[in-house]
Design an enzyme around this catalytic site. Structure first.
Site, PDB file in Angstrom:
ATOM      1  N   SER A 259     -27.865  24.625  35.865  1.00 23.82           N
ATOM      2  CA  SER A 259     -28.403  23.265  35.815  1.00 23.82           C
ATOM      3  C   SER A 259     -29.835  23.269  35.298  1.00 23.82           C
ATOM      4  CB  SER A 259     -28.360  22.633  37.203  1.00 23.82           C
ATOM      5  OG  SER A 259     -29.310  23.256  38.037  1.00 23.82           O
ATOM      6  N   LYS A 260     -30.391  22.093  35.214  1.00 21.90           N
ATOM      7  CA  LYS A 260     -31.708  21.927  34.601  1.00 21.90           C
ATOM      8  C   LYS A 260     -32.790  22.833  35.174  1.00 21.90           C
ATOM      9  CE  LYS A 260     -31.172  17.289  33.578  1.00 21.90           C
ATOM     10  NZ  LYS A 260     -31.424  15.935  33.952  1.00 21.90           N
ATOM     11  N   ARG A 261     -32.724  23.106  36.466  1.00 24.06           N
ATOM     12  CA  ARG A 261     -33.798  23.927  37.034  1.00 24.06           C
ATOM     13  C   ARG A 261     -33.729  25.389  36.587  1.00 24.06           C
ATOM     14  NH1 ARG A 261     -31.989  26.343  41.549  1.00 24.06           N
ATOM     15  NH2 ARG A 261     -29.823  25.892  42.039  1.00 24.06           N
ATOM     16  N   HIS A 262     -32.665  25.751  35.880  1.00 22.01           N
ATOM     17  CA  HIS A 262     -32.601  27.102  35.321  1.00 22.01           C
ATOM     18  C   HIS A 262     -33.237  27.157  33.935  1.00 22.01           C
ATOM     19  CE1 HIS A 262     -29.129  27.220  38.201  1.00 22.01           C
ATOM     20  NE2 HIS A 262     -29.808  28.274  38.544  1.00 22.01           N
ATOM     21  N   GLY A 263     -33.865  26.063  33.513  1.00 19.02           N
ATOM     22  CA  GLY A 263     -34.463  26.044  32.177  1.00 19.02           C
ATOM     23  C   GLY A 263     -33.577  25.265  31.233  1.00 19.02           C
TER      24      GLY A 263
END
Length: 501
Positions: A259-263
């Site tokens: 998801s987004k928090r992985h970049g």
RNA sequence: GGCGCAUUCGUCUAGCGGCCUAGGACACCGCCCUCUCAAGGCGGAGAUCACCGGUUCGAAUCCGGUAUGCGCUACCA
């Protein structure tokens, strides 16, 4: 029976829902579908599953199609080009779903449910409190239809639910996971048609996959537990189900769903960062599939030729961009100089400081890019690697001008001597420069590393840069001489006891 | 909680009963090349094949259990 009889044409589909950016995990699913279709000379179909009106995002369809195009995946039927089974937006196929739902109701395989969201929520809370498996309690399952006329007339909202068989074993053969069995007793009476008249994924995908003649459903593993629902629907509707293959999921570094928090997770992010589509496609193809025990760098055609669901593995894969970076570097290095310049240009235009005059000179850029070609892993590094070629004036970090094993006076002396020599040169190409500077090191009793290192900082403003002589030749005599002069002045302003970095 | 799927170096993976004292790649470390950095070459470290039992002359490979992870369990897809 002859074998060819049950050999059907391969028709697969990529069915994204336009609820956001094109996620790489999603694109990987599209890729496997596309590879499968192309390998078998079948059809690859794009179908937009826009049945969640609340979550639909403007522009998402375009972004998804753009992502596919960027990677070079073409489709035979789809929202923008139509096809024999149009339309390819589920929101434009509502009648089909309504008809199917109506038929199921008439057959007794589905029923209207008037339960309010509030009731459902209370029910769920109670189930959780009692540690019971959550699920619809079938409150409306056996209510007689007579009362419903009144309910409809009074404007009560209703949904259509599937009448799930109470006790039935559902077994199917998944192409990548082989036999999987579920008990229908664990499946509640799921919704087919929502109160807004739109179908749920379950109904819509079954109806469309059947109507569009889909032969194989290749989708992410998260759908595995929904497959028995779909199979029951195929059965109730009298459709022949397609073959299923559930692909391993893509995970983030911490093993959770990507998801987004992985970049970066949107395929467009990767384009912006300067990954080449061929590298991206090669990398993605290797997440869950492999040719053998050693082959990694493959052209699109080679991947298509060799792609097989038999070699798709069952384990979720962590999306590791370090390896992507390496692979992108390989693809960049394989570019010929002209192509490298061409693909670099947009990134230079975008990333170089705004005070540098645009448009950039293609001729000048084409002399610079070969110097950094083999050093680049991503195209968004190009500007940072070459900005000193474009800057008029350099600002020095004075301590960089004193390289290791040197001091202020030695550096000053080296630069001043070099300054005079460079100024007097008549030819300023790579060989001429080397012909002057190499003997100079000996003359000054310095190691070449000391002299060239000092000059490198004077010429480029940095300790790490492309090869010196080529760099100087591209910059030209005037600018080089001017920069050395400025470096000299910078050193002179330093205290005599100054140390290098 | 229930159901399902999975489990080989940090990561991507090869392996489908003897070729495995487990192969390749990325990342990491060292050496070589070298004006720096890369690239390239050579080498190294890194996996008791999750664990416990069983089947077999022989198991990473087959079977059972356990653990762990993930997914599903919505009028989301």
């Amino acid at each position: 029976m002859p074998k060819d009889k049950d050999k059907q044409e391969v028709r697969v589909r990529y069915a994204p829902s336009p609820t956001g950016y094109p996620h790489v995990g999603n694109i990987r699913t599209a890729l496997f579908n596309w590879l499968f279709a192309r390998h078998h000379k079948g059809s690859f179909i794009v179908r937009i599953e826009d049945t969640d009106t609340a979550r639909t995002v403007e522009g998402a369809v375009d972004a998804i199609l753009e992502g596919l195009r960027w990677l070079g995946m073409d489709w035979d039927e789809g929202p923008d080009i139509s096809g024999d089974y149009a339309p390819y937006f589920q929101s434009q196929r509502l009648n089909l779903y309504k008809e199917a739902a109506k038929r199921l109701i008439e057959q007794g395989d589905a029923y209207y449910c008037y339960c309010t969201p509030e009731r459902l929520e209370e029910m769920r809370a109670e189930q959780i409190r009692l540690k019971q498996p959550p699920g619809y309690d079938r409150h409306c399952r056996d209510k007689s239809a007579t009362g419903s006329v009144l309910k409809v007339m009074s404007g009560l909202k209703r949904v259509v639910r599937f009448r799930t068989p109470l006790e039935k074993q559902i077994t199917f053969t998944d192409i990548v996971r082989s036999d999987v069995t579920f008990e229908s007793s664990c499946i509640d009476d799921f919704v087919l048609l929502k109160s807004d008249g739109y179908p749920t994924y379950h109904l819509a995908s079954v109806v469309d996959d059947h109507n569009m003649g889909i032969s194989h459903v290749l989708r992410a593993e998260e759908w595995l537990s929904s497959t028995p629902r779909h199979l029951m629907l195929y059965d109730a509707l009298g459709y022949k189900p397609p073959q299923f293959a559930h692909l391993p999921m893509l995970l983030g570094k911490d093993r959770s769903k990507l998801s987004k928090r992985h970049g970066a997770v949107s395929i467009t992010d990767y384009k912006d960062q300067g990954y080449l589509p061929e590298a991206m496609l090669n990398f993605l193809s290797l997440l869950g599939w492999s040719l053998d025990d050693k082959t990694e760098i493959m052209s699109i055609q080679e991947i298509i030729n060799n792609f097989s669901l038999k070699r798709v593995n069952q384990t979720a894969a962590i999306f590791n961009s370090e390896k992507l970076d390496w692979m992108n570097g390989v693809y960049i290095r394989n570019l010929n100089p002209e192509d490298f310049t061409r693909v670099s240009m947009p990134y230079l235009e975008r990333d170089l400081p705004p005070d540098i005059e645009r448009p950039l000179s293609a001729e000048y850029v084409s002399r610079i890019t070969p110097l950094i070609h083999e050093r680049v892993k991503r195209l968004d590094e190009v500007a940072g690697l070459t900005d000193f070629f474009f800057a008029e004036e350099l600002e020095y970090q004075p301590e960089l001008l004193i390289v290791k094993k040197m001091n202020r006076d030695l550096s000053l002396n080296a630069l001043e001597t070099a300054y005079l020599k460079l100024k007097r040169m008549h030819q300023f190409d790579e060989e001429a420069i080397e012909g002057v500077l190499r003997p100079l090191a000996e003359e000054l009793e310095l190691k070449v590393g000391q002299l060239f290192g000092t000059l490198r900082v004077a010429i480029t403003g940095r300790a790490v840069a492309p090869p010196l002589f080529q760099t100087m030749a591209v910059l030209g005599q005037k600018r080089c001489v001017r920069r050395v002069k400025k470096a000299i002045n910078t050193l002179k302003e330093m205290p005599e006891t100054a140390e290098g970095a």
